[in-house]
Design a protein around this motif. Structure first.
Motif, PDB file in Angstrom:
ATOM      1  N   PRO A  14       0.837  -1.211   0.000  1.00 56.28           N
ATOM      2  CA  PRO A  14       0.000   0.000   0.000  1.00 56.28           C
ATOM      3  C   PRO A  14       0.865   1.252   0.000  1.00 56.28           C
ATOM      4  O   PRO A  14       1.878   1.321   0.704  1.00 56.28           O
ATOM      5  N   GLY A  15       0.453   2.212  -0.822  1.00 55.53           N
ATOM      6  CA  GLY A  15       1.232   3.437  -0.981  1.00 55.53           C
ATOM      7  C   GLY A  15       2.270   3.363  -2.076  1.00 55.53           C
ATOM      8  O   GLY A  15       2.867   4.386  -2.440  1.00 55.53           O
ATOM      9  N   SER A  17       3.836   2.132  -6.045  1.00 53.48           N
ATOM     10  CA  SER A  17       3.542   2.503  -7.426  1.00 53.48           C
ATOM     11  C   SER A  17       3.803   1.331  -8.358  1.00 53.48           C
ATOM     12  O   SER A  17       4.629   0.458  -8.071  1.00 53.48           O
ATOM     13  N   ARG A  66      -4.489   9.786  -8.672  1.00 49.97           N
ATOM     14  CA  ARG A  66      -3.517   8.741  -8.324  1.00 49.97           C
ATOM     15  C   ARG A  66      -3.006   8.000  -9.557  1.00 49.97           C
ATOM     16  O   ARG A  66      -1.870   7.534  -9.560  1.00 49.97           O
ATOM     17  N   TYR A  83      -0.048   5.440  -8.771  1.00 56.20           N
ATOM     18  CA  TYR A  83       0.622   5.895  -7.557  1.00 56.20           C
ATOM     19  C   TYR A  83      -0.319   5.698  -6.367  1.00 56.20           C
ATOM     20  O   TYR A  83      -1.520   5.531  -6.513  1.00 56.20           O
ATOM     21  N   SER A  84       0.253   5.782  -5.167  1.00 57.87           N
ATOM     22  CA  SER A  84      -0.538   5.713  -3.933  1.00 57.87           C
ATOM     23  C   SER A  84      -1.531   4.566  -3.966  1.00 57.87           C
ATOM     24  O   SER A  84      -2.724   4.743  -3.670  1.00 57.87           O
ATOM     25  N   LYS A  86      -3.803   1.384  -3.250  1.00 58.28           N
ATOM     26  CA  LYS A  86      -4.567   0.955  -2.086  1.00 58.28           C
ATOM     27  C   LYS A  86      -4.958  -0.511  -2.255  1.00 58.28           C
ATOM     28  O   LYS A  86      -5.053  -1.002  -3.390  1.00 58.28           O
ATOM     29  N   SER A 121       0.191  -5.653   2.129  1.00 56.83           N
ATOM     30  CA  SER A 121       1.390  -5.609   2.963  1.00 56.83           C
ATOM     31  C   SER A 121       1.766  -7.025   3.418  1.00 56.83           C
ATOM     32  O   SER A 121       2.761  -7.196   4.124  1.00 56.83           O
TER      33      SER A 121
END
Length: 121
Positions: A14-15, A17, A66, A83-84, A86, A121
């Motif tokens: 998460p977060g 790219s 994003r 990007y970013s 989720k 994650s």
């Protein structure tokens, strides 16, 4: 015959790219709009972003700010910079192109085989 081949998917935290690419090949006279869609199991395929041959773009509300869609007409390639990311962006991402195989043939929709993007994650 026309082929769209996606690449660039994978596992990202998460977060993070990722950049997806989709190259069109085969018997192609011209390419009109191109787009990225995504689909998760049990849900309908949803539109993520579109780009016209002139570079006009549109995005789903869920990815605005994003994701960035772009294309290289000379390379017959469309990109999706993400990007970013989720966890809810996790899906199979499909490339779509409105393509004419020859000057005397109508435009038709073509799809890639899909590339998996997993945000975890």
């Amino acid at each position: 015959q026309v082929q769209l081949v996606e690449s660039g998917g994978g596992l990202v935290q998460p977060g993070g790219s990722l950049r997806l690419s989709c190259a069109a090949s085969g018997s192609i006279s011209s390419i009109n709009d191109m787009a990225w869609y995504r689909q998760v199991p049990g849900k309908q395929r949803e539109l993520v972003a579109t780009i016209t041959v002139g570079g006009g773009v549109n995005y789903a509300d869920s990815v605005k700010g994003r994701f960035t869609i772009s294309r290289d007409n000379a390379k017959k390639t469309v990109y999706l910079q993400m990007y970013s990311l989720k966890p809810e962006d996790t899906a199979v991402y499909y490339c779509n192109g409105v393509i004419k195989r020859a000057p005397w043939v109508d435009y038709a929709n073509y799809w890639g085989q899909g590339t998996q993007v997993t945000v975890s994650s």
